[in-house]
Scaffold this active site. Sequence first.
Site, PDB file in Angstrom:
ATOM      1  CG  HIS A   1      18.216  39.259  89.850  1.00  0.00           C
ATOM      2  ND1 HIS A   1      19.019  40.333  89.525  1.00  0.00           N
ATOM      3  CD2 HIS A   1      18.974  38.465  90.640  1.00  0.00           C
ATOM      4  CE1 HIS A   1      20.210  40.175  90.085  1.00  0.00           C
ATOM      5  NE2 HIS A   1      20.206  39.046  90.765  1.00  0.00           N
TER       6      HIS A   1
ATOM      7  NE  ARG B   1      24.245  47.204  89.868  1.00  0.00           N
ATOM      8  CZ  ARG B   1      25.376  46.520  90.048  1.00  0.00           C
ATOM      9  NH1 ARG B   1      25.368  45.201  89.943  1.00  0.00           N
ATOM     10  NH2 ARG B   1      26.509  47.134  90.304  1.00  0.00           N
TER      11      ARG B   1
ATOM     12  CG  HIS C   1      21.494  45.000  97.554  1.00  0.00           C
ATOM     13  ND1 HIS C   1      22.627  44.340  97.149  1.00  0.00           N
ATOM     14  CD2 HIS C   1      21.930  46.155  98.101  1.00  0.00           C
ATOM     15  CE1 HIS C   1      23.698  45.066  97.432  1.00  0.00           C
ATOM     16  NE2 HIS C   1      23.286  46.186  98.000  1.00  0.00           N
TER      17      HIS C   1
ATOM     18  CD  GLU D   1      22.804  36.347 103.773  1.00  0.00           C
ATOM     19  OE1 GLU D   1      22.026  37.255 104.154  1.00  0.00           O
ATOM     20  OE2 GLU D   1      22.936  36.010 102.578  1.00  0.00           O
TER      21      GLU D   1
ATOM     22  NE  ARG E   1      23.909  45.640  93.618  1.00  0.00           N
ATOM     23  CZ  ARG E   1      25.215  45.482  93.829  1.00  0.00           C
ATOM     24  NH1 ARG E   1      26.033  46.513  93.792  1.00  0.00           N
ATOM     25  NH2 ARG E   1      25.704  44.288  94.045  1.00  0.00           N
TER      26      ARG E   1
ATOM     27  CG  ASN F   1      17.619  39.272  96.591  1.00  0.00           C
ATOM     28  OD1 ASN F   1      17.149  39.851  95.620  1.00  0.00           O
ATOM     29  ND2 ASN F   1      18.684  39.717  97.221  1.00  0.00           N
TER      30      ASN F   1
ATOM     31  CD  GLU G   1      21.599  41.713  99.997  1.00  0.00           C
ATOM     32  OE1 GLU G   1      20.746  40.809  99.936  1.00  0.00           O
ATOM     33  OE2 GLU G   1      22.499  41.860  99.174  1.00  0.00           O
TER      34      GLU G   1
ATOM     35  CB  THR H   1      27.016  40.899  97.140  1.00  0.00           C
ATOM     36  OG1 THR H   1      25.816  41.648  97.039  1.00  0.00           O
ATOM     37  CG2 THR H   1      27.790  41.326  98.363  1.00  0.00           C
TER      38      THR H   1
ATOM     39  CG  HIS I   1      26.197  35.519  96.912  1.00  0.00           C
ATOM     40  ND1 HIS I   1      26.824  35.160  95.759  1.00  0.00           N
ATOM     41  CD2 HIS I   1      25.822  36.805  96.748  1.00  0.00           C
ATOM     42  CE1 HIS I   1      26.841  36.191  94.936  1.00  0.00           C
ATOM     43  NE2 HIS I   1      26.231  37.198  95.506  1.00  0.00           N
TER      44      HIS I   1
HETATM   45  N1  PXP Z   1      22.575  37.203 100.413  1.00  0.00           N
HETATM   46  C1  PXP Z   1      23.243  38.353 100.142  1.00  0.00           C
HETATM   47  C2  PXP Z   1      23.852  39.089 101.280  1.00  0.00           C
HETATM   48  C3  PXP Z   1      23.349  38.832  98.822  1.00  0.00           C
HETATM   49  O1  PXP Z   1      24.040  39.956  98.568  1.00  0.00           O
HETATM   50  C4  PXP Z   1      22.690  38.129  97.795  1.00  0.00           C
HETATM   51  C5  PXP Z   1      22.710  38.677  96.394  1.00  0.00           C
HETATM   52  O2  PXP Z   1      21.953  39.825  96.318  1.00  0.00           O
HETATM   53  C6  PXP Z   1      21.995  36.961  98.134  1.00  0.00           C
HETATM   54  C7  PXP Z   1      21.975  36.505  99.449  1.00  0.00           C
HETATM   55  C8  PXP Z   1      21.282  36.157  97.101  1.00  0.00           C
HETATM   56  O3  PXP Z   1      22.208  35.643  96.211  1.00  0.00           O
HETATM   57  P1  PXP Z   1      21.700  34.877  94.924  1.00  0.00           P
HETATM   58  O4  PXP Z   1      20.959  35.878  94.083  1.00  0.00           O
HETATM   59  O5  PXP Z   1      22.959  34.388  94.285  1.00  0.00           O
HETATM   60  O6  PXP Z   1      20.798  33.784  95.404  1.00  0.00           O
END
Ligand code: PXP
Length: 242
Positions: free
Chosen positions: A10, A49, A43, A151, A45, A7, A70, A101, A191
């Site tokens: 960030h 953001r 993601h 997931e 949003r 992901n 996402e 999330t 997550h």
């Molecule tokens: N899976 C989902 C569905 C999420 O919403 C997120 C956060 O955007 C992640 C995985 C990744 O989480 P993390 O950034 O804590 O690794």
Amino acid sequence: MITLNINIDHIATIREARKGVEPSPVLAAQKAMLAGADGIVAHLREDRRHINDNDVRNLRKLVDTRFDLEMAATDEIINIALDVVPDLVTIVPEKRDELTTEGGLNIHSDIHRFAALSKSMHNKNILVSYFIEPEISQIDAAKKVGADIIELHTGTYANNFRSTKFAHEYARIKKAAEYAESIGLHIAAGHGLNYNNIKPLLKISQIKEYSIGHSIISRASITGIDSAVRDMLHIIQTYSRL
Ligand code: PXP
């Protein structure tokens, strides 16, 4: 084989700190794929953001492994997904004031909406994953609304990694993964996962995919994306064989 989806939200969070053009999440995605990532997750949003509409379109052009968009199940974002056609959408709950999330989706809250969503994505050959708590009733509901993948939310597990609740949280995920596989679902998890707390989960053979953002991008900010992705791949390969 276990797959790792990175992901890259960030990277865009850093860009948005100055509302400029760098660093580019698209370039980060390219580097992550070169390092061996099996897929890229972003993601989009409602408040934009971090990831924005242009990022999503550019990622769609670039990502030739698997692009997972996402998203919350809102009309606006559903229409964007149907237009962009990612390989996969992961449906998550979304609150404007959350930092990230928080918890899985309650599929029972709007079963007809989610069933229609799955159908519209399938009509465009887009796979659908639902981000849910490791609970049997949510797994059954995901199956009912046409999920291809679930997931499992690992946030509570991750927060309790060094606490007395660890064994309980681990057992919940294991039981959920075993049940989901028995009814024919493909299982992902994500997550709050990092280079340590992922290790016990790798013994749960039913979990075939991991979606990880924050810990890998954090490490990448110090060591570079290439080694941050390779370090995680190495752990996945080593610990899933033990
Ligand atoms: N899976 C989902 C569905 C999420 O919403 C997120 C956060 O955007 C992640 C995985 C990744 O989480 P993390 O950034 O804590 O690794």
